[in-house]
Design a protein around this motif. Structure first.
Motif, short mmCIF file in Angstrom:
data_model
loop_
_atom_site.label_atom_id
_atom_site.label_comp_id
_atom_site.label_asym_id
_atom_site.label_seq_id
_atom_site.Cartn_x
_atom_site.Cartn_y
_atom_site.Cartn_z
N LEU A 35 0.69 -1.32 0.11
CA LEU A 35 0.03 -0.11 0.04
C LEU A 35 0.75 1.24 0.06
O LEU A 35 0.50 2.18 -0.62
CB LEU A 35 -0.86 0.14 1.22
CG LEU A 35 -2.09 1.27 1.39
CD1 LEU A 35 -2.99 0.98 0.14
CD2 LEU A 35 -2.79 0.96 2.65
N TYR A 36 1.89 1.24 0.81
CA TYR A 36 2.77 2.27 0.86
C TYR A 36 3.37 2.89 -0.63
O TYR A 36 3.39 3.96 -0.89
CB TYR A 36 4.09 2.20 1.61
CG TYR A 36 5.15 3.27 1.95
CD1 TYR A 36 4.74 4.27 2.71
CD2 TYR A 36 6.03 3.22 1.13
CE1 TYR A 36 5.67 5.36 2.83
CE2 TYR A 36 6.98 4.15 1.31
CZ TYR A 36 6.83 5.20 2.21
OH TYR A 36 7.81 6.47 2.21
N ALA A 39 0.67 3.66 -3.16
CA ALA A 39 -0.04 5.07 -2.82
C ALA A 39 0.82 6.20 -3.69
O ALA A 39 0.09 7.13 -4.12
CB ALA A 39 0.01 5.31 -0.98
N ILE A 46 -4.45 3.18 -5.55
CA ILE A 46 -4.87 2.84 -4.26
C ILE A 46 -6.27 2.23 -4.30
O ILE A 46 -6.52 1.02 -3.55
CB ILE A 46 -4.73 3.97 -3.27
CG1 ILE A 46 -3.37 4.78 -3.05
CG2 ILE A 46 -5.30 3.38 -2.10
CD1 ILE A 46 -3.60 5.70 -2.18
N SER A 50 -6.84 -1.69 -3.46
CA SER A 50 -7.91 -1.90 -2.23
C SER A 50 -9.05 -2.83 -2.81
O SER A 50 -9.50 -3.50 -2.05
CB SER A 50 -8.07 -0.72 -1.74
OG SER A 50 -6.94 -0.16 -1.13
N VAL A 276 -7.65 2.46 2.84
CA VAL A 276 -6.73 2.86 4.09
C VAL A 276 -7.06 2.69 5.07
O VAL A 276 -6.36 1.66 5.98
CB VAL A 276 -5.91 4.03 3.62
CG1 VAL A 276 -4.89 4.42 4.78
CG2 VAL A 276 -5.22 4.20 2.23
N ARG A 279 -7.43 -1.20 6.21
CA ARG A 279 -5.94 -1.89 6.50
C ARG A 279 -5.50 -1.60 7.68
O ARG A 279 -4.99 -2.28 8.37
CB ARG A 279 -5.13 -1.39 5.05
CG ARG A 279 -5.51 -2.08 3.67
CD ARG A 279 -4.95 -3.65 3.98
NE ARG A 279 -5.53 -3.75 2.46
CZ ARG A 279 -4.78 -3.94 1.18
NH1 ARG A 279 -3.58 -3.71 1.35
NH2 ARG A 279 -5.04 -4.32 0.30
N ILE A 341 -3.76 7.37 8.89
CA ILE A 341 -4.07 7.23 7.45
C ILE A 341 -3.00 8.02 6.93
O ILE A 341 -2.65 7.75 5.66
CB ILE A 341 -5.50 8.29 7.32
CG1 ILE A 341 -6.44 7.70 8.28
CG2 ILE A 341 -5.90 8.16 5.86
CD1 ILE A 341 -7.00 6.06 7.62
N PHE A 344 -0.08 6.50 4.94
CA PHE A 344 0.05 6.24 3.53
C PHE A 344 -0.54 6.86 2.53
O PHE A 344 -0.22 6.72 1.23
CB PHE A 344 -0.99 4.97 3.74
CG PHE A 344 -0.47 3.82 4.73
CD1 PHE A 344 0.42 3.03 4.41
CD2 PHE A 344 -1.13 3.95 6.19
CE1 PHE A 344 0.75 2.11 5.42
CE2 PHE A 344 -1.05 3.08 6.77
CZ PHE A 344 0.12 2.00 6.71
N THR A 345 -1.23 8.22 2.75
CA THR A 345 -1.52 9.18 1.73
C THR A 345 -1.70 10.43 2.20
O THR A 345 -2.11 10.62 3.50
CB THR A 345 -3.00 8.51 0.94
OG1 THR A 345 -3.42 9.73 0.25
CG2 THR A 345 -4.08 8.54 2.20
#
Length: 466
Positions: A35-36, A39, A46, A50, A276, A279, A341, A344-345
């Motif tokens: 995800l990192y 993103a 993303i 997801s 996100v 997760r 949050i 990650f974004t």
């Protein structure tokens, strides 16, 4: 093998839960690493990863079916000191894992694209989701082998080898993700497809290492090709315990798919924020989920040994520990949910959606902890149908109202989040009521079998026991 029918229950739960939690932490890092780097490709990537990742809940449901049945029956056999039965259960589980793996490959490559197109918000999200899912499908298929082997070990009270393999796969995935997703060193980024490929390669290596462990080091249960011939009666027993547990995860998959579907009108940022937030929530739940995973072998061995008061005490101790952990997590999310949050974004819309989701959903963390503990007990007792019933109550009270709300002119995301809180609370109350009934029906007062104290002799151990 580790005898869990003697000694402190709290110590046994914690001793098992810690390595399980470490392994699950690394497994969550698996998802978070992908995800990192994904993103950095934008909201569409993303949302695509997801959205496609929800298909993993179908596999999780099937692996849960296999794993729960294996843990329950192996732990019962260990409690009865029946090593031959434990071995047969394990090898039939290996057979089932091979069948499920082949079916996963076929379904993933044939139907994966249609599934992503049905829930994604726009064409860019669809493209990212399909690319990720196709390359992740081999890894999903190999999950069954990991679960079969890890569940057999957990039923015997051994969890450290599985933890070590999970750590290995995550480290490998962390090394591969930037190379395959972002093109570090190669200058050929694969984007979302690289995330799926990195996961599949890492899982394959993990399967090989755990297989080698069974061949060389494990002595209580072992791989025996002669026991891979189908035993229909035993397979039915495994599935009778496992199918309801798998059904629970399928229901969770339906709920997640419905959420993605009803919020798709709010755009990729909303789906990304929810993705996100979901997760992150999985990561926060790790300690409590680890406790629930520890409950099954501890209570299961004692149930097999007919030590019913220890079964009840296992539930009491697990509930107290999980409630304390969930209360702390609730307070943390009410205080600074946006911190999780923003890791990650940094997209403002996605951060707002994810942080608000965590803040509201945190109000059902205590209820979720109770659900986890009850689920572990149902598995230990070898009857997971009540757990499926409580999940069905949540499905009915969430999905239909959510779909109806989405048709109203003033539909908002907050309505979805609060509806989720209400449905989870109902599920927790249903689970507690059904577990009380199971205790009355299955833990009938009975004297411990003669020689129970003598059976607490020095347990057989394997070289990586934990």
């Amino acid at each position: 093998m580790k005898d869990l029918t003697q000694g402190s229950i709290t110590r046994a739960l914690v001793a098992m839960a810690v390595p399980i939690a470490i392994g699950m932490l690394f497994q969550t890092l698996y998802l978070l690493v992908d995800l990192y780097f994904v993103a950095r490709l934008g909201d569409a990537a993303i949302a695509g990863v997801s959205s496609a990742g929800t298909a993993g809940f179908v596999i999780l449901a099937l692996t849960q079916m296999l794993g729960v049945g294996t843990v329950a029956l192996v732990s019962h056999a260990v409690g009865r000191k029946d090593q031959a039965e434990a071995n047969l259960v394990f090898n039939q589980s290996v057979l089932l894992s091979a069948i499920c793996g082949v079916l996963t490959l076929v379904a993933g490559f044939v139907a994966g694209g249609a599934y992503v197109r049905s829930i994604a918000a726009d064409p860019d999200v669809v493209a990212a989701g399909i690319a990720y899912l196709y390359w992740y499908t081999p890894g999903l298929a190999l999950q069954f082998a990991l679960v079969a082997m890890g569940s057999a070990l957990r039923g015997t009270g051994i969890v450290r080898p599985t933890m070590m393999v999970q750590m290995l796969t995550v480290i490998l995935n962390t090394l591969l993700a930037p190379v395959l997703i972002s093109g570090w060193g190669t200058h050929h980024p694969l984007g979302a497809a690289g995330a799926g490929l990195a996961s599949s390669v890492s899982i394959a290596v993990g399967v090989v290492f755990l297989w080698v462990y069974f061949v060389r080091l494990e002595h209580y249960v072992g791989l025996d090709p002669q026991q891979w011939r189908p035993h229909p009666a035993l397979i039915r027993r495994i599935l009778n315990v496992g199918l309801p547990a798998g059904g629970e995860f399928l229901m969770l998959f339906v709920i997640l798919a419905v959420i993605y579907w009803v919020i798709r009108g709010f755009g990729p940022a909303a789906q990304a924020g929810f993705g996100v937030g979901g997760r992150v929530m999985q990561g926060l739940f790790l300690p409590v989920m680890a406790l629930a995973f520890a409950v099954t072998p501890v209570a299961g061995q004692n149930f097999g040994a007919r030590r019913y008061e220890r079964v009840r005490e296992t539930f009491r101790q697990a509930t107290a520990l999980s409630s304390a952990l969930m209360l702390a997590l609730t307070l943390l999310c009410q205080w600074r949910s946006e911190w999780f949050i923003e890791v990650f974004t940094r997209q403002p819309d996605a951060v707002e959606v994810g942080a608000t989701y965590l803040r509201v959903i945190a109000w059902n963390f205590l209820a979720t902890g109770l659900i986890f503990s009850c689920s572990g007990m149902f598995q230990a007792l070898g009857n997971t149908w009540p757990s499926l019933a409580s999940s069905g109550a949540r499905l009915l009270t969430f999905v239909l109202p959510a779909v109806l709300l989405s048709t109203l002119p003033h539909f908002t995301l907050m309505q979805v989040w609060y509806l989720s809180v209400a449905s989870v609370t109902l599920q927790a109350l249903t689970s507690l009521a059904l577990l009380r009934r199971e205790f009355r029906r299955r833990l009938v007062a009975s004297p411990e079998p003669p020689g129970a104290a003598a059976s607490a002799a020095v347990p057989v151990t394997s070289s990586l026991e934990g």
